[in-house]
Design an enzyme around this catalytic site. Structure first.
Site, PDB file in Angstrom:
ATOM      1  N   GLY A  35       0.786  -1.224   0.000  1.00 43.87           N
ATOM      2  CA  GLY A  35       0.000   0.000   0.000  1.00 43.87           C
ATOM      3  C   GLY A  35       0.814   1.267   0.000  1.00 43.87           C
ATOM      4  N   ALA A  36       0.066   2.358   0.020  1.00 42.08           N
ATOM      5  CA  ALA A  36       0.692   3.683  -0.010  1.00 42.08           C
ATOM      6  C   ALA A  36       1.371   3.963   1.316  1.00 42.08           C
ATOM      7  CB  ALA A  36      -0.381   4.738  -0.272  1.00 42.08           C
ATOM      8  N   GLN A  71       3.411   7.176   3.823  1.00 41.35           N
ATOM      9  CA  GLN A  71       3.368   8.625   4.057  1.00 41.35           C
ATOM     10  C   GLN A  71       4.412   9.342   3.207  1.00 41.35           C
ATOM     11  OE1 GLN A  71       3.940   7.622   8.356  1.00 41.35           O
ATOM     12  NE2 GLN A  71       3.287   9.739   8.587  1.00 41.35           N
ATOM     13  N   ARG A  86      -0.586   9.482   8.874  1.00 41.81           N
ATOM     14  CA  ARG A  86      -0.905   8.092   8.508  1.00 41.81           C
ATOM     15  C   ARG A  86      -2.369   7.976   8.110  1.00 41.81           C
ATOM     16  NH1 ARG A  86       2.518   7.832  13.110  1.00 41.81           N
ATOM     17  NH2 ARG A  86       4.504   6.795  12.664  1.00 41.81           N
ATOM     18  N   THR A 120       0.544  -2.264   7.183  1.00 43.93           N
ATOM     19  CA  THR A 120       0.119  -1.131   6.348  1.00 43.93           C
ATOM     20  C   THR A 120      -0.594  -0.078   7.202  1.00 43.93           C
ATOM     21  OG1 THR A 120      -0.102  -2.553   4.423  1.00 43.93           O
ATOM     22  CG2 THR A 120      -1.385  -0.523   4.393  1.00 43.93           C
ATOM     23  N   ASP A 172      -4.111   0.818  12.705  1.00 45.33           N
ATOM     24  CA  ASP A 172      -5.267   0.470  13.551  1.00 45.33           C
ATOM     25  C   ASP A 172      -6.546   0.399  12.719  1.00 45.33           C
ATOM     26  OD1 ASP A 172      -3.822   0.673  16.214  1.00 45.33           O
ATOM     27  OD2 ASP A 172      -3.437   2.634  15.326  1.00 45.33           O
ATOM     28  N   SER A 191       0.701  -4.390  13.866  1.00 43.36           N
ATOM     29  CA  SER A 191       1.987  -4.162  14.554  1.00 43.36           C
ATOM     30  C   SER A 191       1.859  -3.044  15.582  1.00 43.36           C
ATOM     31  CB  SER A 191       3.089  -3.851  13.544  1.00 43.36           C
ATOM     32  OG  SER A 191       2.769  -2.690  12.812  1.00 43.36           O
ATOM     33  N   ASP A 245       6.572   2.123  18.159  1.00 46.88           N
ATOM     34  CA  ASP A 245       6.589   3.377  18.935  1.00 46.88           C
ATOM     35  C   ASP A 245       7.134   3.126  20.347  1.00 46.88           C
ATOM     36  OD1 ASP A 245       4.071   4.936  17.193  1.00 46.88           O
ATOM     37  OD2 ASP A 245       4.221   2.767  17.230  1.00 46.88           O
ATOM     38  N   ARG A 256      10.817   2.901  20.154  1.00 47.00           N
ATOM     39  CA  ARG A 256      11.415   4.246  20.044  1.00 47.00           C
ATOM     40  C   ARG A 256      11.420   4.929  21.411  1.00 47.00           C
ATOM     41  NH1 ARG A 256       7.939   5.363  14.526  1.00 47.00           N
ATOM     42  NH2 ARG A 256       9.581   4.792  13.059  1.00 47.00           N
ATOM     43  N   ARG A 296      11.400   3.484  24.413  1.00 43.34           N
ATOM     44  CA  ARG A 296      12.372   2.836  25.307  1.00 43.34           C
ATOM     45  C   ARG A 296      13.798   3.255  24.951  1.00 43.34           C
ATOM     46  NH1 ARG A 296       9.975  -3.127  26.718  1.00 43.34           N
ATOM     47  NH2 ARG A 296       7.846  -2.440  27.045  1.00 43.34           N
ATOM     48  N   HIS A 307      -1.354   3.983  16.544  1.00 38.99           N
ATOM     49  CA  HIS A 307       0.007   4.143  15.991  1.00 38.99           C
ATOM     50  C   HIS A 307      -0.084   5.404  15.123  1.00 38.99           C
ATOM     51  CE1 HIS A 307       3.727   3.542  13.864  1.00 38.99           C
ATOM     52  NE2 HIS A 307       3.111   3.373  12.711  1.00 38.99           N
ATOM     53  N   THR A 324      10.607   4.506   6.542  1.00 39.28           N
ATOM     54  CA  THR A 324      11.182   3.845   7.717  1.00 39.28           C
ATOM     55  C   THR A 324      11.157   2.350   7.414  1.00 39.28           C
ATOM     56  OG1 THR A 324       9.058   3.561   8.830  1.00 39.28           O
ATOM     57  CG2 THR A 324      10.238   5.602   9.286  1.00 39.28           C
TER      58      THR A 324
END
Ligand code: NAD
Length: 316
Positions: free
Chosen positions: A82-83, A85, A91, A122, A126, A146, A151, A154, A156, A178, A233
């Site tokens: 999928g697309a 950002q 998102r 993707t 959510d 996921s 997040d 990141r 932690r 997310h 990312t």
């Protein structure tokens, strides 16, 4: 411990899908990997490159195709197609386009892999997890996203760096969407059994209110920082996804903040978002009822409302 799950199919051989395959290979997650993408040239090239490194990783096979048949019999299907950002996009801006992809893909995937657990990556993850749950008709345990595993990692990392401790000793979660409405669960965060709000260790400092604000802001803008520099990312989400897959493959009962359907969770229902959950060979169990203070509860409810608005705008 049982190890009944063997074949992982990854949908989308872009930056994220290919890196998930790479992370799985070098960590030895999954004996049989399949990569599918509409773009035959891209998927064939990624699979060739990855296969050229098979000598250096634990035993595994990897195949790729632009034919969905490659996913037949998969025990877990990871969806990254999928697309993505573009700089400045949120998102949620991707919701309509990526929902259309799922509408097409999910029935076809279930035709070739009827027993699979579906792991969504993707974005907006959510919304896409909820939409896929509804489109598939599968029980809630078999559709997860996921979520905020990335997040939280990141979060932690930033806490560990500020407090000069190993990241593995920081236990702290980002919950909710997310995305922009996510929230840090400060009240239950701890380092080496010391609640974070009590942490004051010589040579390792303590967290000021300003530190907290900066760290959380940094978590929220992390993806944009990376996308601004390199366009996508991929490494951390690749590792995070391999971790979730490992928890399912090895039936680990590992607590991870994945996105899943909430029903009567602190009065939140009918939405997928992330809170700590036990992940094992059945997929995702019902979320753990972590204690929340009033601000965290309000933040989680706001996050749920934000996701619900997008879901409703898509007609679900
Ligand atoms: P990318 O553009 O590099 O790759 C996407 C791939 O999907 C392309 O190769 C494209 O050909 C393929 N594709 C599109 N439609 C398809 C279809 N119907 N069937 C099969 N393949 C199809 O993008 P990326 O950087 O890999 O990102 C993929 C997705 O992952 C994006 O939505 C991005 O926002 C998301 N993402 C999520 C997280 C997370 O934490 N959940 C982190 C990073 C990226």
């Amino acid at each position: 411990m049982s190890d009944p799950i063997r074949k992982i199919a990854i949908i989308g051989a872009g930056s994220v899908g290919a890196t998930i395959a790479y992370a799985c290979l070098i960590r030895g997650v999954g004996k049989s990997l399949a990569l599918y993408d509409l773009n035959a040239e891209k998927v064939n090239a990624e699979v060739l490159d990855l296969n050229h490194g098979l000598q250096f990783v634990p035993m595994a096979t990897l195949e790729g195709s632009s034919d969905l048949e490659i996913c037949r019999g998969a025990n877990i299907v990871v969806i990254t197609a999928g697309a993505k950002q573009k700089p400045g996009q949120s998102r949620m801006d991707l919701a309509a386009a990526n929902t259309a992809i799922c509408r097409d893909l999910v029935p076809k995937l279930l035709a070739v892999a009827p027993d699979a657990i579906l792991l969504m990556v993707t974005n907006p993850v959510d919304v896409i997890t909820y939409v896929t749950l509804k489109l598939s008709g599968l029980p809630r345990n078999r559709v997860l996203g996921s979520g905020t595993v990335l997040d939280s990692s990141r979060f932690r990392f930033l806490l560990a760096r500020r407090l000069k401790v190993a990241v593995q000793n920081v236990h702290a979660y980002i919950a909710g969407e997310h995305g922009d409405s996510e929230i840090p669960l400060w009240s239950s965060a701890h380092v080496g059994n010391i609640p974070l709000h009590e942490w004051a260790v010589a040579g390792h400092g303590k967290l000021t209110v300003r530190d907290r604000t900066e760290i959380f802001q940094n978590v929220k803008t992390a993806a944009q920082q990376v996308i601004a520099g390199k366009g996508a990312t991929n490494y951390a989400i690749g590792l995070a996804t391999a971790r979730i897959l490992e928890a399912m493959l090895h039936d680990e009962n590992r607590v991870l903040p994945v996105s899943s359907l909430l029903e009567n969770y602190h009065d939140i229902s009918g939405v997928c978002l992330s809170v700590p959950c036990i992940v094992n060979h059945t997929g995702v169990e019902a979320p753990l009822l972590v204690p929340l203070n009033a601000a965290e509860l309000a933040g989680l409810q706001n996050s749920a409302d934000t996701i619900k608005q997008t879901i409703a705008s898509l007609g679900f």
